[in-house]
Design a protein around this motif. Structure first.
Motif, mmCIF file in Angstrom:
data_model
loop_
_atom_site.group_PDB
_atom_site.id
_atom_site.type_symbol
_atom_site.label_atom_id
_atom_site.label_comp_id
_atom_site.label_asym_id
_atom_site.label_seq_id
_atom_site.Cartn_x
_atom_site.Cartn_y
_atom_site.Cartn_z
ATOM 1 N N GLU A 160 0.837 -1.204 0.000
ATOM 2 C CA GLU A 160 0.000 0.000 0.000
ATOM 3 C C GLU A 160 0.874 1.256 0.000
ATOM 4 O OE1 GLU A 160 -2.704 -0.286 3.314
ATOM 5 O OE2 GLU A 160 -3.942 -1.786 2.292
ATOM 6 N N GLY A 161 2.202 1.067 0.064
ATOM 7 C CA GLY A 161 3.128 2.183 0.035
ATOM 8 C C GLY A 161 3.442 2.785 1.386
ATOM 9 N N ASP A 162 2.999 2.157 2.467
ATOM 10 C CA ASP A 162 3.239 2.682 3.810
ATOM 11 C C ASP A 162 4.447 1.985 4.440
ATOM 12 O OD1 ASP A 162 3.062 4.021 6.195
ATOM 13 O OD2 ASP A 162 0.940 3.570 6.515
ATOM 14 N N TYR A 163 5.626 2.212 3.832
ATOM 15 C CA TYR A 163 6.852 1.547 4.273
ATOM 16 C C TYR A 163 7.226 1.944 5.699
ATOM 17 C CZ TYR A 163 7.037 1.876 -0.815
ATOM 18 O OH TYR A 163 6.712 1.869 -2.123
ATOM 19 N N GLU A 164 7.004 3.208 6.029
ATOM 20 C CA GLU A 164 7.379 3.680 7.357
ATOM 21 C C GLU A 164 6.597 2.949 8.449
ATOM 22 O OE1 GLU A 164 7.116 7.774 9.850
ATOM 23 O OE2 GLU A 164 7.932 7.925 7.812
ATOM 24 N N GLN A 165 5.290 2.814 8.247
ATOM 25 C CA GLN A 165 4.490 2.110 9.251
ATOM 26 C C GLN A 165 4.842 0.618 9.292
ATOM 27 O OE1 GLN A 165 -0.006 1.474 10.880
ATOM 28 N NE2 GLN A 165 0.147 2.366 8.889
ATOM 29 N N ALA A 166 5.087 0.013 8.126
ATOM 30 C CA ALA A 166 5.480 -1.401 8.091
ATOM 31 C C ALA A 166 6.733 -1.618 8.919
ATOM 32 C CB ALA A 166 5.706 -1.860 6.651
ATOM 33 N N PHE A 167 7.714 -0.745 8.731
ATOM 34 C CA PHE A 167 8.959 -0.885 9.479
ATOM 35 C C PHE A 167 8.742 -0.577 10.958
ATOM 36 C CE2 PHE A 167 12.967 0.282 11.293
ATOM 37 C CZ PHE A 167 13.804 -0.703 10.813
ATOM 38 N N ARG A 168 8.036 0.501 11.253
ATOM 39 C CA ARG A 168 7.808 0.900 12.645
ATOM 40 C C ARG A 168 7.079 -0.186 13.434
ATOM 41 N NH1 ARG A 168 5.357 5.266 11.656
ATOM 42 N NH2 ARG A 168 3.235 4.571 11.986
ATOM 43 N N ARG A 169 6.087 -0.798 12.820
ATOM 44 C CA ARG A 169 5.302 -1.819 13.529
ATOM 45 C C ARG A 169 6.028 -3.148 13.642
ATOM 46 N NH1 ARG A 169 -0.589 -2.569 11.451
ATOM 47 N NH2 ARG A 169 -0.500 -4.126 13.088
ATOM 48 N N PHE A 170 6.840 -3.491 12.624
ATOM 49 C CA PHE A 170 7.343 -4.863 12.571
ATOM 50 C C PHE A 170 8.850 -5.013 12.469
ATOM 51 C CE2 PHE A 170 3.011 -4.974 10.724
ATOM 52 C CZ PHE A 170 2.395 -5.682 11.753
ATOM 53 N N GLY A 171 9.587 -3.948 12.184
ATOM 54 C CA GLY A 171 11.031 -4.064 12.014
ATOM 55 C C GLY A 171 11.754 -4.160 13.349
ATOM 56 N N ALA A 172 12.690 -5.104 13.447
ATOM 57 C CA ALA A 172 13.499 -5.300 14.653
ATOM 58 C C ALA A 172 14.797 -4.510 14.535
ATOM 59 C CB ALA A 172 13.816 -6.784 14.831
ATOM 60 N N ASP A 173 15.461 -4.306 15.673
ATOM 61 C CA ASP A 173 16.812 -3.752 15.646
ATOM 62 C C ASP A 173 17.687 -4.674 14.811
ATOM 63 O OD1 ASP A 173 16.099 -1.645 17.297
ATOM 64 O OD2 ASP A 173 16.787 -2.650 19.128
ATOM 65 N N GLY A 174 18.546 -4.108 13.999
ATOM 66 C CA GLY A 174 19.417 -4.908 13.150
ATOM 67 C C GLY A 174 18.738 -5.458 11.918
#
Length: 141
Positions: free
Chosen positions: A19-33
């Motif tokens: 949907e183009g919401d990369y920031e939210q995808a990363f913020r919600r699910f991205g781990a350190d590293g």
């Protein structure tokens, strides 16, 4: 502890990304590293053919840059994750995509398999396997 299972987390990550919401995808699910690799790592020949493939994209900045260049070149006509396999700290996804190159008009049509490494209810790493030949060919004038 996350209220989502591994496959549910990956489905939501894909939904936000496409949907183009990369920031939210990363913020919600991205781990350190967090890292992402398209196809294989340390592959300069692959990188010469596909600028975002063949090396590690690190962190949120690497993830954002990958999406910017990929979706700057291709329009998504179809992205269909079809099977999600929960393997403890990993989720494997099989699917199909059809991307049209914005400049050449050629289509990259490919099955894919993607491995998500999970850590503490977050996505630590992604490796995306595709028909890199089809993607490279679609980029050629």
């Amino acid at each position: 502890m996350s209220e989502l299972t591994g496959p549910e987390m990956v489905k939501e990550f894909f939904r936000l990304q496409y949907e183009g919401d990369y920031e939210q995808a990363f913020r919600r699910f991205g781990a350190d590293g967090f890292t992402v690799i398209t196809a294989s790592n340390a592959n300069p020949e692959l990188t010469a053919a596909i600028p975002w493939a063949g090396y590690v994209h690190d962190g949120q900045d690497g993830y954002a840059a990958l999406n910017e260049v990929l979706f700057g070149e291709f329009d998504v006509e179809e992205f269909a994750p079809q099977h999600f396999a929960d393997a403890g700290d990993r989720v494997y996804v099989e699917g199909h995509f059809r991307f049209r190159h914005k400049k050449t008009g050629k289509v990259a049509d490919s099955d894919f398999c993607c491995r998500f490494l999970l850590e503490n209810d977050r996505i630590k790493a992604i490796q995306f396997y595709e028909n890199t030949f089809a993607v490279a060919e679609a980029r050629k004038d």
